[in-house]
Design an enzyme around this catalytic site. Structure first.
Site, PDB file in Angstrom:
ATOM      1  CG  HIS A  17      -1.909  -1.042   1.360  1.00  0.00           C
ATOM      2  ND1 HIS A  17      -1.994  -1.883   2.454  1.00  0.00           N
ATOM      3  CD2 HIS A  17      -2.908  -1.426   0.525  1.00  0.00           C
ATOM      4  CE1 HIS A  17      -3.018  -2.722   2.285  1.00  0.00           C
ATOM      5  NE2 HIS A  17      -3.575  -2.480   1.124  1.00  0.00           N
ATOM      6  CE  LYS A  41     -14.431  -6.773   1.379  1.00  0.00           C
ATOM      7  NZ  LYS A  41     -13.327  -6.198   0.611  1.00  0.00           N
ATOM      8  NE  ARG A  90      -2.715  -6.840  -4.780  1.00  0.00           N
ATOM      9  CZ  ARG A  90      -3.538  -7.143  -3.801  1.00  0.00           C
ATOM     10  NH1 ARG A  90      -3.053  -7.605  -2.666  1.00  0.00           N
ATOM     11  NH2 ARG A  90      -4.831  -7.009  -3.925  1.00  0.00           N
ATOM     12  CB  SER A 128      -4.300  -6.828   4.484  1.00  0.00           C
ATOM     13  OG  SER A 128      -3.950  -5.562   3.993  1.00  0.00           O
TER      14      SER A 128
HETATM   15  P1  ADP Z   1      -9.891  -3.559  -0.714  1.00  0.00           P
HETATM   16  O1  ADP Z   1     -10.740  -4.505   0.092  1.00  0.00           O
HETATM   17  O2  ADP Z   1     -10.569  -2.266  -1.025  1.00  0.00           O
HETATM   18  O3  ADP Z   1      -9.246  -4.200  -1.936  1.00  0.00           O
HETATM   19  P2  ADP Z   1      -7.220  -3.483   0.414  1.00  0.00           P
HETATM   20  O4  ADP Z   1      -6.712  -2.786   1.624  1.00  0.00           O
HETATM   21  O5  ADP Z   1      -6.994  -4.956   0.335  1.00  0.00           O
HETATM   22  O6  ADP Z   1      -8.739  -3.115   0.312  1.00  0.00           O
HETATM   23  O7  ADP Z   1      -6.561  -2.851  -0.876  1.00  0.00           O
HETATM   24  C1  ADP Z   1      -6.714  -1.489  -1.190  1.00  0.00           C
HETATM   25  C2  ADP Z   1      -6.082  -1.255  -2.554  1.00  0.00           C
HETATM   26  O8  ADP Z   1      -4.677  -1.472  -2.467  1.00  0.00           O
HETATM   27  C3  ADP Z   1      -6.575  -2.194  -3.659  1.00  0.00           C
HETATM   28  O9  ADP Z   1      -6.626  -1.473  -4.875  1.00  0.00           O
HETATM   29  C4  ADP Z   1      -5.524  -3.260  -3.720  1.00  0.00           C
HETATM   30  O10 ADP Z   1      -5.434  -3.829  -5.021  1.00  0.00           O
HETATM   31  C5  ADP Z   1      -4.283  -2.460  -3.397  1.00  0.00           C
HETATM   32  N1  ADP Z   1      -3.226  -3.282  -2.804  1.00  0.00           N
HETATM   33  C6  ADP Z   1      -3.299  -4.124  -1.762  1.00  0.00           C
HETATM   34  N2  ADP Z   1      -2.108  -4.716  -1.522  1.00  0.00           N
HETATM   35  C7  ADP Z   1      -1.261  -4.228  -2.459  1.00  0.00           C
HETATM   36  C8  ADP Z   1       0.109  -4.470  -2.792  1.00  0.00           C
HETATM   37  N3  ADP Z   1       0.853  -5.355  -2.130  1.00  0.00           N
HETATM   38  N4  ADP Z   1       0.632  -3.791  -3.819  1.00  0.00           N
HETATM   39  C9  ADP Z   1      -0.128  -2.926  -4.524  1.00  0.00           C
HETATM   40  N5  ADP Z   1      -1.412  -2.657  -4.288  1.00  0.00           N
HETATM   41  C10 ADP Z   1      -1.986  -3.305  -3.281  1.00  0.00           C
END
Ligand code: ADP
Length: 160
Positions: A17, A41, A90, A128
């Protein structure tokens, strides 16, 4: 002044992130990282905890703020005057969902664009859920999350 929002669950924030935020700050004047309050969620961390961890992990960036919201992403973008929504991409597996969301959001607000950014290759496998699972089984999360997140994960799982 071009402002964007970067919405997500951030349960918890990872280096993936943060890599996306860094790239967004290079392109835009202001980045608002927004924690989604999604009752559908179940999260490990409360909204307040997730905001706290993000603020700590992003303190080096001067043009980044952190907030939370509990409605439509485009509504929040509009309310704060953002021109776009940042999301991370990703792998191909992310694409379909992100594409669908982007088109739906465009339908709701044609003047707010979705910007998909790719992280450094070293973060493409990181999310996460993997971090939470690793911490649950006492794995070392040091290479994946900031120090405060690591401490909070240790606290959570040592209490269980
Ligand atoms: P959501 O449930 O909205 O996907 P996340 O916190 O999992 O919430 O992810 C928020 C955003 O960050 C999403 O667009 C996700 O694809 C991106 N994201 C999560 N992990 C990574 C990572 N390791 N590298 C790049 N982008 C990421």
């Amino acid at each position: 002044m071009k402002k964007v929002i970067y919405p997500g669950m951030f349960d918890p924030v990872t280096f993936g992130h943060i890599d996306i935020v860094r790239r967004a700050t290079d392109l835009f004047d202001e980045v608002i990282v927004t924690v989604a309050k999604n009752p559908a969620k179940t999260c490990l961390f409360s909204v307040e905890e997730r905001v706290e961890m993000l603020r700590d992990g992003l303190k080096e960036f001067k043009n980044v703020t952190v907030d939370s919201f509990d409605g439509l992403v485009v509504e929040h973008a509009r309310n704060v005057g953002a021109v776009g929504i940042i999301r991370g991409l990703r792998a191909v597996s992310d694409f379909e969902y992100e594409f669908q969301m982007a088109l739906m959001n465009r339908k709701l607000a044609d003047n707010i664009s979705t910007i998909l950014l790719m992280p450094h290759a070293r973060y493409t496998y990181l999310n996460s859920t993997i971090v939470r699972n690793l911490a649950m089984f006492n794995g070392d999360v040091s290479g994946f999350v900031p120090e405060l997140v690591k401490q909070k994960l240790l606290d959570k799982f040592s209490k269980k």
